[in-house]
Write an enzyme that holds these catalytic residues in place. Sequence first.
Site, PDB file in Angstrom:
ATOM      1  N   LYS A   1       1.148  -1.354   0.139  1.00 15.95           N
ATOM      2  CA  LYS A   1      -0.009  -0.383  -0.055  1.00 15.95           C
ATOM      3  C   LYS A   1       0.570   1.223  -0.142  1.00 15.95           C
ATOM      4  CE  LYS A   1      -3.801   2.666   3.157  1.00 15.95           C
ATOM      5  NZ  LYS A   1      -3.985   2.148   4.108  1.00 15.95           N
TER       6      LYS A   1
ATOM      7  N   LYS B   1      -2.187  -1.474  -3.783  1.00 17.74           N
ATOM      8  CA  LYS B   1      -2.687  -0.610  -3.648  1.00 17.74           C
ATOM      9  C   LYS B   1      -2.470   0.851  -4.220  1.00 17.74           C
ATOM     10  CE  LYS B   1      -5.812   2.551   0.101  1.00 17.74           C
ATOM     11  NZ  LYS B   1      -6.348   2.151   1.042  1.00 17.74           N
TER      12      LYS B   1
END
Length: 314
Positions: A187, A240
């Site tokens: 992320k 992400k």
Amino acid sequence: MRRLRKGKLRGMLREVEIKKNDLIVPIFVDENIHKPVEIPSMPSYYRFPLDSAVGEVGKCLDMGLKAFILFGIPSYKDEKGSSAYDRNGVIQKAVRNIKKEFEDSVIITDVCLCEYTTHGHCGVVDNGKILNDPTLELISETALSHAEAGADIVAPSGMMDGMVRAIREKLDENGFQDISIMSYSAKYASSFYSPFREAADSGYTFGDRKSYQMDIHNSDEALREVELDLMEGADIVMVKPALSYLDIIRRVKENFNVPLAAYNVSGEYSMVKAAEKMGWLDGRPIAYEILTSIKRAGADLIITYHAKEIVEIL
Ligand code: PBG
């Protein structure tokens, strides 16, 4: 090359295609409202009060979407994010209500503190620093409370080191060996999350997330993050954001043959919606093309705010 491109053969020779089963619908559940409220920075996307969140899940199930990831906006916040692991917190209640009504739905819960802390960071803060290890106990307690409520998958998103192991141990000790972990493994500290922070009321009051989220310039580091999470017991790993990180999705898929999710995040959604509002492009085919590119890059699952509009054209 043109022989295979035309007519009926074109469809037969598709290498990848988005399926209903690939899509995960984000649901914002807000304890402080009484009717659905549209999120200004995310046109056509809503925060739902508890009861209509159940109805929204039902609507999506009717459309053939069966997996959901839940985000909570709690009625109170404090320094330690205690509403995140409150057995009567917004997510715990939402999961119980949804599961009572729709047992067959796949309920994933986002496990993080940022929506529940007054400072808006994903961990315990001391003297302006976000502390890793003291945060682990709180997020594993949060994950346990979600499992007790009936969640199928818990999804830690706080990027604390060791979070997957801490959660796995906590779940196993308490008899939840069958609950899966989908880790937000790679992320990035991205600017694409700002509409979400408005949606989930999780903006931070000082600093940034760079001490725990990844440097956007790095790609090898994503592989190390994924490897660690797998060793700690992650069942599904995630990259992400998705669209600006297709290269990372591809590298993760090529290096590890494991289930891979990609998060088509709020900023990616809002850009399409904004351009559509301006009349500059047609949103739905653009969304379809974006999601197809995420599949082509190697994602098995896609978390996307476009899920409902896309499923209509599949
Ligand atoms: C919570 C969390 C965030 C997102 C998902 N879980 C925000 C953040 O890290 O700041 C972003 C999702 C999106 O932008 O759609 N940690």
